[in-house]
Design an enzyme around this catalytic site. Structure first.
Site, PDB file in Angstrom:
ATOM      1  N   ARG A 172     -10.286   1.742   8.386  1.00  0.00           N
ATOM      2  CA  ARG A 172     -10.102   0.343   8.597  1.00  0.00           C
ATOM      3  C   ARG A 172     -11.127  -0.301   9.302  1.00  0.00           C
ATOM      4  O   ARG A 172     -10.677  -1.654   9.577  1.00  0.00           O
ATOM      5  CB  ARG A 172      -8.311   0.240   9.420  1.00  0.00           C
ATOM      6  CG  ARG A 172      -7.418  -0.032   8.406  1.00  0.00           C
ATOM      7  CD  ARG A 172      -5.913   0.140   9.072  1.00  0.00           C
ATOM      8  NE  ARG A 172      -5.218  -0.708   8.803  1.00  0.00           N
ATOM      9  CZ  ARG A 172      -3.691  -0.245   8.201  1.00  0.00           C
ATOM     10  NH1 ARG A 172      -3.634   1.034   8.352  1.00  0.00           N
ATOM     11  NH2 ARG A 172      -2.757  -0.986   7.961  1.00  0.00           N
ATOM     12  N   LYS A 209       0.740  -1.304  -0.060  1.00  0.00           N
ATOM     13  CA  LYS A 209       0.058   0.068   0.014  1.00  0.00           C
ATOM     14  C   LYS A 209       0.802   1.178  -0.035  1.00  0.00           C
ATOM     15  O   LYS A 209       0.575   2.218  -0.664  1.00  0.00           O
ATOM     16  CB  LYS A 209      -0.766   0.070   1.039  1.00  0.00           C
ATOM     17  CG  LYS A 209      -2.108  -0.779   1.289  1.00  0.00           C
ATOM     18  CD  LYS A 209      -3.057  -0.464   2.254  1.00  0.00           C
ATOM     19  CE  LYS A 209      -2.238  -0.488   3.788  1.00  0.00           C
ATOM     20  NZ  LYS A 209      -1.719  -1.993   4.344  1.00  0.00           N
ATOM     21  N   ARG A 226      -1.971  -8.500  12.744  1.00  0.00           N
ATOM     22  CA  ARG A 226      -2.520  -7.443  11.709  1.00  0.00           C
ATOM     23  C   ARG A 226      -3.328  -7.902  10.768  1.00  0.00           C
ATOM     24  O   ARG A 226      -4.162  -7.565  10.291  1.00  0.00           O
ATOM     25  CB  ARG A 226      -1.403  -6.740  11.408  1.00  0.00           C
ATOM     26  CG  ARG A 226      -0.640  -5.830  12.352  1.00  0.00           C
ATOM     27  CD  ARG A 226       0.774  -5.309  11.803  1.00  0.00           C
ATOM     28  NE  ARG A 226       0.626  -4.619  10.643  1.00  0.00           N
ATOM     29  CZ  ARG A 226       1.873  -4.364   9.920  1.00  0.00           C
ATOM     30  NH1 ARG A 226       3.116  -4.952  10.112  1.00  0.00           N
ATOM     31  NH2 ARG A 226       1.895  -3.782   8.629  1.00  0.00           N
ATOM     32  N   ARG A 256      11.215  -7.162   5.066  1.00  0.00           N
ATOM     33  CA  ARG A 256      11.056  -6.055   4.826  1.00  0.00           C
ATOM     34  C   ARG A 256      11.999  -5.245   5.945  1.00  0.00           C
ATOM     35  O   ARG A 256      12.014  -5.235   6.890  1.00  0.00           O
ATOM     36  CB  ARG A 256       9.670  -5.272   4.931  1.00  0.00           C
ATOM     37  CG  ARG A 256       9.536  -3.856   4.914  1.00  0.00           C
ATOM     38  CD  ARG A 256       8.192  -3.547   4.376  1.00  0.00           C
ATOM     39  NE  ARG A 256       7.129  -3.720   5.480  1.00  0.00           N
ATOM     40  CZ  ARG A 256       5.917  -3.360   5.619  1.00  0.00           C
ATOM     41  NH1 ARG A 256       5.322  -3.016   4.121  1.00  0.00           N
ATOM     42  NH2 ARG A 256       5.167  -3.339   6.340  1.00  0.00           N
ATOM     43  N   ARG A 266      10.629  -2.772  11.105  1.00  0.00           N
ATOM     44  CA  ARG A 266       9.697  -2.221  12.062  1.00  0.00           C
ATOM     45  C   ARG A 266       9.143  -2.769  12.902  1.00  0.00           C
ATOM     46  O   ARG A 266       9.001  -4.275  12.922  1.00  0.00           O
ATOM     47  CB  ARG A 266       8.248  -1.908  10.872  1.00  0.00           C
ATOM     48  CG  ARG A 266       8.299  -0.714  10.207  1.00  0.00           C
ATOM     49  CD  ARG A 266       7.253  -0.372   9.423  1.00  0.00           C
ATOM     50  NE  ARG A 266       5.805  -0.877   9.838  1.00  0.00           N
ATOM     51  CZ  ARG A 266       4.745  -0.645   9.126  1.00  0.00           C
ATOM     52  NH1 ARG A 266       4.725  -0.123   7.725  1.00  0.00           N
ATOM     53  NH2 ARG A 266       3.557  -0.937   9.457  1.00  0.00           N
TER      54      ARG A 266
HETATM   55  P1  AMP Z   1       0.320   1.001   8.314  1.00  0.00           P
HETATM   56  O1  AMP Z   1       1.491   1.637   8.080  1.00  0.00           O
HETATM   57  O2  AMP Z   1      -0.917   1.269   7.336  1.00  0.00           O
HETATM   58  O3  AMP Z   1       0.826  -0.655   7.932  1.00  0.00           O
HETATM   59  O4  AMP Z   1      -0.017   0.835   9.864  1.00  0.00           O
HETATM   60  C1  AMP Z   1       0.608   0.552  10.861  1.00  0.00           C
HETATM   61  C2  AMP Z   1      -0.126   0.389  11.812  1.00  0.00           C
HETATM   62  O5  AMP Z   1      -0.780   1.938  12.214  1.00  0.00           O
HETATM   63  C3  AMP Z   1      -1.245  -0.415  12.220  1.00  0.00           C
HETATM   64  O6  AMP Z   1      -1.021  -1.911  12.069  1.00  0.00           O
HETATM   65  C4  AMP Z   1      -2.226   0.353  13.166  1.00  0.00           C
HETATM   66  O7  AMP Z   1      -1.744  -0.380  14.441  1.00  0.00           O
HETATM   67  C5  AMP Z   1      -2.035   1.597  13.075  1.00  0.00           C
HETATM   68  N1  AMP Z   1      -3.047   2.262  12.095  1.00  0.00           N
HETATM   69  C6  AMP Z   1      -2.824   2.539  10.849  1.00  0.00           C
HETATM   70  N2  AMP Z   1      -3.978   2.993  10.201  1.00  0.00           N
HETATM   71  C7  AMP Z   1      -4.976   2.746  10.954  1.00  0.00           C
HETATM   72  C8  AMP Z   1      -6.289   3.075  11.207  1.00  0.00           C
HETATM   73  N3  AMP Z   1      -6.861   3.352  10.073  1.00  0.00           N
HETATM   74  N4  AMP Z   1      -6.858   2.853  12.400  1.00  0.00           N
HETATM   75  C9  AMP Z   1      -6.367   2.389  13.270  1.00  0.00           C
HETATM   76  N5  AMP Z   1      -5.076   2.205  13.558  1.00  0.00           N
HETATM   77  C10 AMP Z   1      -4.237   2.362  12.359  1.00  0.00           C
END
Ligand code: AMP
Length: 226
Positions: free
Chosen positions: A88, A13, A172, A127, A161
């Site tokens: 989400r 993404k 996740r 990654r 990460r």
């Molecule tokens: P990402 O960078 O999109 O993979 O998101 C990393 C982490 O950030 C996720 O696993 C959640 O813990 C948090 N996160 C990202 N987007 C959201 C969202 N829309 N709602 C709640 N937590 C989020």
């Protein structure tokens, strides 16, 4: 243009969102990146978000919606935006409806990146991100840096990460399955969703995404409107 990019962790993404937003000259807004900025700045919001992120859980809705609402209110989004990783869950989707209604705007399309869970685990385990610029992303298997642990682009130190460890990735994925998949169904019922295979080279996936939103050549395979 106002777009959403949805997909499980590891679908690419972030990589695709950056390229799409640049190509379309719209703002890339990633909830995860906004949280990571707060974490780097040591804010209270960042400390709260980090606890949830480390556990592979969603950051609470009131925090997340507040962060996104504030970001969407900035003037640089008037030309359009690409929301990466928001909404989400259904509560966030309804909140986004409200934010858009307040500004008398609406979504143009939702891109849903599709990938198997086995491939997600394989991708994420390898990654590595650059500490200086998280947009410099490597994979120890299929796109390793020239010098192990060092960013080819800027010489920054590469790291994994916190939430990219396997147990957290599985959590996740479960969150995606149970909470985010219904969001895709909701937008699908509104005729907004195109599902795109996340497999292949970055440029191939990008081409599919551009075709899906009517901005590319129609020979990119792997996209299905539904
Ligand atoms: P990402 O960078 O999109 O993979 O998101 C990393 C982490 O950030 C996720 O696993 C959640 O813990 C948090 N996160 C990202 N987007 C959201 C969202 N829309 N709602 C709640 N937590 C989020």
């Amino acid at each position: 243009m106002r777009l959403l990019l949805i997909g499980p962790p590891g679908a690419g993404k972030g990589t695709q969102a950056l390229r799409l937003a640049a190509q379309l000259s719209i703002q890339h807004i990633s909830a995860g990146d906004l949280f990571r900025e707060h974490i780097d700045q040591g804010t209270e919001l960042g400390r709260n978000a980090r606890t949830h992120m480390r556990a592979g859980l969603l950051v609470p809705d009131e925090v997340t919606i507040g962060v996104i609402e504030e970001r969407l209110a900035r003037p640089d989004t008037t030309r359009g935006f690409l929301l990466d990783g928001f909404p989400r869950n259904l509560v966030q989707a309804e909140a986004l409806d409200g934010i858009l209604a307040d500004s008398e705007s609406r979504l143009d399309a939702v891109l849903d990146l599709e990938i198997s869970e086995a491939e997600v685990v394989r991708r994420i385990a390898g990654r590595r991100l650059c500490r200086r610029d998280r947009e410099h992303i490597f994979h120890v298997g299929h796109s390793p840096p020239e010098v192990s642990g060092v960013c080819d682009v800027c010489g920054g130190v590469l790291y994994q990460r916190d939430d990219d460890r396997e147990a957290t990735v599985r959590q996740r994925l479960e969150v995606h399955r149970s909470l985010t998949a219904p969001v895709v169904d909701r937008y699908r019922a509104q005729g907004l969703v195109t599902t795109i295979s996340a497999l292949g080279h970055v440029q191939e996936v990008l081409d599919r995404a551009l075709v899906a939103i009517g901005q590319g050549q129609a020979d990119a395979s792997g996209a299905s409107s539904c």
